[in-house]
Design an enzyme around this catalytic site. Structure first.
Site, PDB file in Angstrom:
ATOM      1  N   LYS A  41       0.823  -1.192   0.000  1.00 24.25           N
ATOM      2  CA  LYS A  41       0.000   0.000   0.000  1.00 24.25           C
ATOM      3  C   LYS A  41       0.867   1.256   0.000  1.00 24.25           C
ATOM      4  O   LYS A  41       0.433   2.324  -0.372  1.00 24.25           O
ATOM      5  CB  LYS A  41      -0.853   0.064   1.286  1.00 24.25           C
ATOM      6  CG  LYS A  41      -1.792  -1.057   1.506  1.00 24.25           C
ATOM      7  CD  LYS A  41      -2.473  -0.829   2.879  1.00 24.25           C
ATOM      8  CE  LYS A  41      -3.160  -2.086   3.329  1.00 24.25           C
ATOM      9  NZ  LYS A  41      -3.547  -1.984   4.742  1.00 24.25           N
ATOM     10  N   GLY A  42       2.098   1.117   0.450  1.00 16.15           N
ATOM     11  CA  GLY A  42       2.924   2.279   0.754  1.00 16.15           C
ATOM     12  C   GLY A  42       3.136   3.257  -0.378  1.00 16.15           C
ATOM     13  O   GLY A  42       3.265   4.456  -0.157  1.00 16.15           O
ATOM     14  N   GLU A  97       7.561   2.348  -6.142  1.00 12.74           N
ATOM     15  CA  GLU A  97       7.649   1.898  -4.756  1.00 12.74           C
ATOM     16  C   GLU A  97       7.889   3.078  -3.828  1.00 12.74           C
ATOM     17  O   GLU A  97       8.425   4.118  -4.246  1.00 12.74           O
ATOM     18  CB  GLU A  97       8.796   0.872  -4.671  1.00 12.74           C
ATOM     19  CG  GLU A  97       9.096   0.306  -3.311  1.00 12.74           C
ATOM     20  CD  GLU A  97       7.941  -0.442  -2.647  1.00 12.74           C
ATOM     21  OE1 GLU A  97       6.875   0.170  -2.454  1.00 12.74           O
ATOM     22  OE2 GLU A  97       8.126  -1.616  -2.281  1.00 12.74           O
ATOM     23  N   ASP A  98       7.496   2.934  -2.575  1.00 12.21           N
ATOM     24  CA  ASP A  98       7.709   4.018  -1.615  1.00 12.21           C
ATOM     25  C   ASP A  98       9.176   4.139  -1.214  1.00 12.21           C
ATOM     26  O   ASP A  98       9.754   5.215  -1.232  1.00 12.21           O
ATOM     27  CB  ASP A  98       6.819   3.832  -0.365  1.00 12.21           C
ATOM     28  CG  ASP A  98       6.906   2.430   0.250  1.00 12.21           C
ATOM     29  OD1 ASP A  98       7.732   1.611  -0.211  1.00 12.21           O
ATOM     30  OD2 ASP A  98       6.148   2.152   1.188  1.00 12.21           O
ATOM     31  N   ASP A 101      14.678  -0.533   0.727  1.00 13.93           N
ATOM     32  CA  ASP A 101      15.397  -0.763   1.977  1.00 13.93           C
ATOM     33  C   ASP A 101      16.440  -1.855   1.700  1.00 13.93           C
ATOM     34  O   ASP A 101      17.490  -1.573   1.139  1.00 13.93           O
ATOM     35  CB  ASP A 101      14.361  -1.147   3.039  1.00 13.93           C
ATOM     36  CG  ASP A 101      14.934  -1.249   4.429  1.00 13.93           C
ATOM     37  OD1 ASP A 101      15.678  -0.363   4.838  1.00 13.93           O
ATOM     38  OD2 ASP A 101      14.628  -2.239   5.128  1.00 13.93           O
ATOM     39  N   LYS A 129      17.308   3.834   0.787  1.00 14.29           N
ATOM     40  CA  LYS A 129      18.234   3.708   1.938  1.00 14.29           C
ATOM     41  C   LYS A 129      19.359   2.782   1.503  1.00 14.29           C
ATOM     42  O   LYS A 129      19.352   1.596   1.834  1.00 14.29           O
ATOM     43  CB  LYS A 129      17.515   3.057   3.124  1.00 14.29           C
ATOM     44  CG  LYS A 129      16.546   3.908   3.884  1.00 14.29           C
ATOM     45  CD  LYS A 129      16.239   3.229   5.222  1.00 14.29           C
ATOM     46  CE  LYS A 129      14.775   3.130   5.473  1.00 14.29           C
ATOM     47  NZ  LYS A 129      14.416   2.428   6.711  1.00 14.29           N
ATOM     48  N   PHE A 151      13.935   4.897  10.351  1.00 11.49           N
ATOM     49  CA  PHE A 151      12.581   4.424  10.059  1.00 11.49           C
ATOM     50  C   PHE A 151      11.691   5.641   9.872  1.00 11.49           C
ATOM     51  O   PHE A 151      11.539   6.463  10.782  1.00 11.49           O
ATOM     52  CB  PHE A 151      12.042   3.527  11.181  1.00 11.49           C
ATOM     53  CG  PHE A 151      10.764   2.861  10.770  1.00 11.49           C
ATOM     54  CD1 PHE A 151      10.784   1.735   9.959  1.00 11.49           C
ATOM     55  CD2 PHE A 151       9.538   3.392  11.156  1.00 11.49           C
ATOM     56  CE1 PHE A 151       9.603   1.134   9.541  1.00 11.49           C
ATOM     57  CE2 PHE A 151       8.354   2.787  10.740  1.00 11.49           C
ATOM     58  CZ  PHE A 151       8.389   1.663   9.944  1.00 11.49           C
ATOM     59  N   VAL A 152      11.132   5.758   8.660  1.00 19.87           N
ATOM     60  CA  VAL A 152      10.359   6.962   8.336  1.00 19.87           C
ATOM     61  C   VAL A 152       8.897   6.623   8.053  1.00 19.87           C
ATOM     62  O   VAL A 152       8.566   5.494   7.672  1.00 19.87           O
ATOM     63  CB  VAL A 152      10.957   7.718   7.129  1.00 19.87           C
ATOM     64  CG1 VAL A 152      12.320   8.301   7.468  1.00 19.87           C
ATOM     65  CG2 VAL A 152      11.056   6.813   5.898  1.00 19.87           C
ATOM     66  N   ASP A 158       3.883   3.763   6.510  1.00 19.55           N
ATOM     67  CA  ASP A 158       3.180   3.616   7.782  1.00 19.55           C
ATOM     68  C   ASP A 158       4.067   3.063   8.885  1.00 19.55           C
ATOM     69  O   ASP A 158       5.155   2.549   8.642  1.00 19.55           O
ATOM     70  CB  ASP A 158       2.008   2.649   7.623  1.00 19.55           C
ATOM     71  CG  ASP A 158       2.478   1.193   7.505  1.00 19.55           C
ATOM     72  OD1 ASP A 158       3.436   0.931   6.758  1.00 19.55           O
ATOM     73  OD2 ASP A 158       1.901   0.331   8.194  1.00 19.55           O
TER      74      ASP A 158
HETATM   75  P1  5GP Z   1      12.779  -4.098   1.251  1.00 16.49           P
HETATM   76  O1  5GP Z   1      12.285  -5.316   0.558  1.00 16.49           O
HETATM   77  O2  5GP Z   1      13.446  -3.115   0.337  1.00 16.49           O
HETATM   78  O3  5GP Z   1      13.623  -4.426   2.441  1.00 16.49           O
HETATM   79  O4  5GP Z   1      11.516  -3.457   1.925  1.00 16.49           O
HETATM   80  C1  5GP Z   1      10.757  -2.501   1.336  1.00 16.49           C
HETATM   81  C2  5GP Z   1       9.514  -2.269   2.149  1.00 16.49           C
HETATM   82  O5  5GP Z   1       9.807  -2.215   3.552  1.00 16.49           O
HETATM   83  C3  5GP Z   1       8.936  -0.918   1.817  1.00 16.49           C
HETATM   84  O6  5GP Z   1       8.038  -0.993   0.734  1.00 16.49           O
HETATM   85  C4  5GP Z   1       8.244  -0.545   3.109  1.00 16.49           C
HETATM   86  O7  5GP Z   1       6.960  -1.101   3.145  1.00 16.49           O
HETATM   87  C5  5GP Z   1       9.093  -1.186   4.180  1.00 16.49           C
HETATM   88  N1  5GP Z   1      10.053  -0.214   4.741  1.00 16.49           N
HETATM   89  C6  5GP Z   1      11.384  -0.181   4.589  1.00 16.49           C
HETATM   90  N2  5GP Z   1      11.925   0.872   5.240  1.00 16.49           N
HETATM   91  C7  5GP Z   1      10.888   1.520   5.795  1.00 16.49           C
HETATM   92  C8  5GP Z   1      10.789   2.719   6.594  1.00 16.49           C
HETATM   93  O8  5GP Z   1      11.751   3.418   6.922  1.00 16.49           O
HETATM   94  N3  5GP Z   1       9.533   3.085   6.972  1.00 16.49           N
HETATM   95  C9  5GP Z   1       8.425   2.363   6.647  1.00 16.49           C
HETATM   96  N4  5GP Z   1       7.258   2.823   7.064  1.00 16.49           N
HETATM   97  N5  5GP Z   1       8.479   1.249   5.903  1.00 16.49           N
HETATM   98  C10 5GP Z   1       9.704   0.833   5.489  1.00 16.49           C
END
Ligand code: 5GP
Length: 179
Positions: A41-42, A97-98, A101, A129, A151-152, A158
């Site tokens: 949803k992000g 994507e939002d 990470d 990040k 963590f934002v 969210d």
């Molecule tokens: P990845 O697969 O890149 O580790 O994770 C991506 C997902 O993790 C993002 O779409 C998001 O939902 C969540 N996420 C990663 N970092 C953050 C953060 O700083 N804040 C929030 N709210 N969600 C995060």
């Protein structure tokens, strides 16, 4: 939900950056009939702003994947909760994507779309990040802002389904994640 959140990126700054990303994507995708896929949803808030800043025709689709539970630490495993409605075969896909990470979610989705015959798959993320990238994690082709390992929340992001509607990106104080 009581403490003061530290604003990292104001709504105004985000608006200006999204406008520029829209221009870049318009130049890259004019005449290609791209499929813009929102990762729910992000990304929904960023997606809605981004597609309106793109000045060539785009088609919409949505996927949902999960790697985080409702906490702040990634579980490491990615699950597809909702697939695209239309086939990606032969399409130029832009994954919206939002935040990137570890990059595992996007690496998984990109691999999936390429396996399904997408002609190209690009990644556009509001936030990146890079210090958190895992081995094999995806890199974004278009990034709004690079941030440190914090963590934002806000702008679609969210914590336990809260704060998505904040117009700015803010750092959540540690005590609020332990409520
Ligand atoms: P990845 O697969 O890149 O580790 O994770 C991506 C997902 O993790 C993002 O779409 C998001 O939902 C969540 N996420 C990663 N970092 C953050 C953060 O700083 N804040 C929030 N709210 N969600 C995060």
């Amino acid at each position: 939900m009581t403490g003061k959140k530290k604003v990292l990126l104001s709504a105004r700054k985000i608006r200006a950056r999204v406008k520029r990303l829209g221009k870049q994507l318009t130049a890259a995708y004019a005449g290609k009939d791209p499929l813009f896929v929102c990762v729910l949803k992000g990304a929904c808030v960023f997606y809605a702003d981004l597609v309106r800043a793109v000045r060539c025709p785009v088609q919409f689709d949505f996927v949902q994947a999960s790697s985080y539970g409702s906490g702040t630490v990634s579980s490491g495993e990615v699950r597809l909760e909702k697939a695209t409605d239309q086939p990606v075969e032969g399409r130029h896909v832009v994954l919206v994507e939002d935040i990137v990470d570890t990059g595992r979610t996007l690496a998984y989705l990109k691999r999936l779309f390429l396996q399904q015959g997408a002609r190209s798959v690009a990644i556009c993320a509001l936030l990146d990040k890079p210090s958190r990238r895992a081995a094999g994690g995806a890199q974004a082709d278009y990034v709004g802002f690079t941030i440190a390992d914090r963590f934002v929340v806000g702008c679609g992001l969210d914590y336990a389904e809260r704060f998505r509607n904040l117009p700015a990106i803010a750092e959540l104080p540690a005590e609020e994640t332990h409520e």
